[in-house]
Design an enzyme around this catalytic site. Structure first.
Site, PDB file in Angstrom:
ATOM      1  N   CYS A  92      -7.403  12.192  -0.747  1.00  0.00           N
ATOM      2  CA  CYS A  92      -8.125  11.027  -1.028  1.00  0.00           C
ATOM      3  C   CYS A  92      -9.903  11.969  -1.945  1.00  0.00           C
ATOM      4  O   CYS A  92      -9.758  12.330  -2.604  1.00  0.00           O
ATOM      5  CB  CYS A  92      -8.754   9.800  -0.116  1.00  0.00           C
ATOM      6  SG  CYS A  92      -9.287   8.265  -1.604  1.00  0.00           S
ATOM      7  N   ARG A 125     -11.095  -1.119  -8.423  1.00  0.00           N
ATOM      8  CA  ARG A 125     -10.943  -0.180  -7.259  1.00  0.00           C
ATOM      9  C   ARG A 125      -9.812  -0.542  -6.435  1.00  0.00           C
ATOM     10  O   ARG A 125      -8.855  -1.375  -6.298  1.00  0.00           O
ATOM     11  CB  ARG A 125     -11.714  -0.134  -6.364  1.00  0.00           C
ATOM     12  CG  ARG A 125     -11.498  -0.042  -4.531  1.00  0.00           C
ATOM     13  CD  ARG A 125     -12.390   0.386  -3.965  1.00  0.00           C
ATOM     14  NE  ARG A 125     -13.771   1.083  -3.709  1.00  0.00           N
ATOM     15  CZ  ARG A 125     -14.104   2.031  -4.050  1.00  0.00           C
ATOM     16  NH1 ARG A 125     -12.773   2.555  -3.015  1.00  0.00           N
ATOM     17  NH2 ARG A 125     -14.590   2.729  -4.165  1.00  0.00           N
ATOM     18  N   HIS A 194      -4.102   7.679   3.123  1.00  0.00           N
ATOM     19  CA  HIS A 194      -4.442   7.522   3.709  1.00  0.00           C
ATOM     20  C   HIS A 194      -2.865   7.572   5.007  1.00  0.00           C
ATOM     21  O   HIS A 194      -1.984   7.160   4.813  1.00  0.00           O
ATOM     22  CB  HIS A 194      -5.750   6.879   4.511  1.00  0.00           C
ATOM     23  CG  HIS A 194      -6.739   7.228   3.534  1.00  0.00           C
ATOM     24  ND1 HIS A 194      -8.127   7.862   4.068  1.00  0.00           N
ATOM     25  CD2 HIS A 194      -6.647   6.581   2.308  1.00  0.00           C
ATOM     26  CE1 HIS A 194      -8.667   8.017   2.382  1.00  0.00           C
ATOM     27  NE2 HIS A 194      -8.196   7.121   1.693  1.00  0.00           N
TER      28      HIS A 194
HETATM   29  N1  GLN Z   1     -14.996   8.010  -2.823  1.00  0.00           N
HETATM   30  C1  GLN Z   1     -13.722   7.630  -3.269  1.00  0.00           C
HETATM   31  C2  GLN Z   1     -13.760   7.180  -4.476  1.00  0.00           C
HETATM   32  O1  GLN Z   1     -13.727   5.987  -3.711  1.00  0.00           O
HETATM   33  C3  GLN Z   1     -12.898   8.146  -2.235  1.00  0.00           C
HETATM   34  C4  GLN Z   1     -12.291   7.303  -1.182  1.00  0.00           C
HETATM   35  C5  GLN Z   1     -11.740   7.875   0.168  1.00  0.00           C
HETATM   36  O2  GLN Z   1     -10.999   8.352   0.381  1.00  0.00           O
HETATM   37  N2  GLN Z   1     -10.808   7.094   0.268  1.00  0.00           N
HETATM   38  O3  GLN Z   1     -12.151   6.982  -5.257  1.00  0.00           O
END
Ligand code: GLN
Length: 244
Positions: A92, A125, A194
């Site tokens: 990520c 998101r 994840h």
């Molecule tokens: N901050 C990054 C995003 O929102 C990565 C998020 C994450 O590693 N879960 O894209």
């Protein structure tokens, strides 16, 4: 190999949703094969030793990934490890930081350039489960993980996707690459999954372990002991549950 050395890169800033577990999984799957394996924790401000056998980089919040990118670029150790062909797993924010540039906290920031990838922003998101069909030779089982990111990553010609998406949102949510998940380039394996990703996807764990040892997956010593058998059953059950 007398001891397998696993670099856990910046767990103090990158490592959401149990991503540190990827290093634990590598260590445990090595130990269950009778190998000696140790995790080397590298925190913010510390140099990244370039001669470890394998590295894991986790995900994180926007501000955290800005700090991580700044340190890793200034240090250069992870880039030297990649140049030497050491396997690197990036999750990520880790994926985004290893690309050419990423957008975080409203800024466009330079990454390490280990992946031909640039990250902007998704329209919405992405939070939820993802499944993809692996595009990495030797991996036959679907890849599963949990994603939560705002970043939208487009791969350039030098990076290939890790998976072909069958559920959820992958690297991006518009354009030609909507069905891609993750990135592969040189010795880097990167994903938005994840989970931790290697606990959920043991074939991917063994792929990295074999790369770290400089052998093929077929050459890995067999997993030994009743714990390995019990774990195997549990992994199968949990994967079924997640895939359902
Ligand atoms: N901050 C990054 C995003 O929102 C990565 C998020 C994450 O590693 N879960 O894209």
């Amino acid at each position: 190999m007398s001891e397998l050395t696993i670099g856990l890169v910046l767990p103090d800033v990158l490592g959401t949703y149990g991503d540190d577990g990827n290093a634990l999984v590598l260590r445990q799957r090595a130990r269950m094969r009778g190998l000696t394996a140790e995790i080397h924790k590298i925190t913010l401000g510390q140099p990244v030793p370039e001669g470890l056998d394998v590295y894991t980089v986790g995900g994180g919040e926007d501000v955290a990934q800005l700090l991580a990118a700044e340190h890793l670029i200034a240090d250069g150790g992870l880039n030297r490890a990649a140049e030497a062909g050491r396997p690197i797993l990036a999750i990520c924010a880790g994926l985004q930081v290893l690309g050419h540039s990423f957008r975080a906290s409203g800024k466009i920031v330079d990454g390490l350039g280990l992946l031909d990838a640039t990250t902007g922003s998704l329209k919405k998101r992405m939070i939820g489960e993802i499944i993809s069909d692996p595009l990495l030779p030797g991996i036959t089982e679907p890849l599963t993980g949990f994603a939560n990111h705002q970043g939208s990553t487009i791969l350039g010609a030098d990076a290939k996707p890790l998976g072909s998406l069958t559920k959820g949102t992958g690297n991006c949510d518009e354009g030609e690459q909507v069905s891609y998940e993750g990135a592969l380039q040189g010795s880097v394996v990167a994903t938005y999954m994840h989970g931790p990703a290697l606990a959920r996807n043991p074939q991917l764990a063994d792929y990295l372990l074999a790369q770290a040892m400089g052998i093929s997956v077929e050459e890995l010593p067999p997993l030994e002991g009743s714990f390995a058998r019990q774990l195997g059953d549990e992994v199968v059950q949990l994967r079924k549950e997640r895939l359902r």
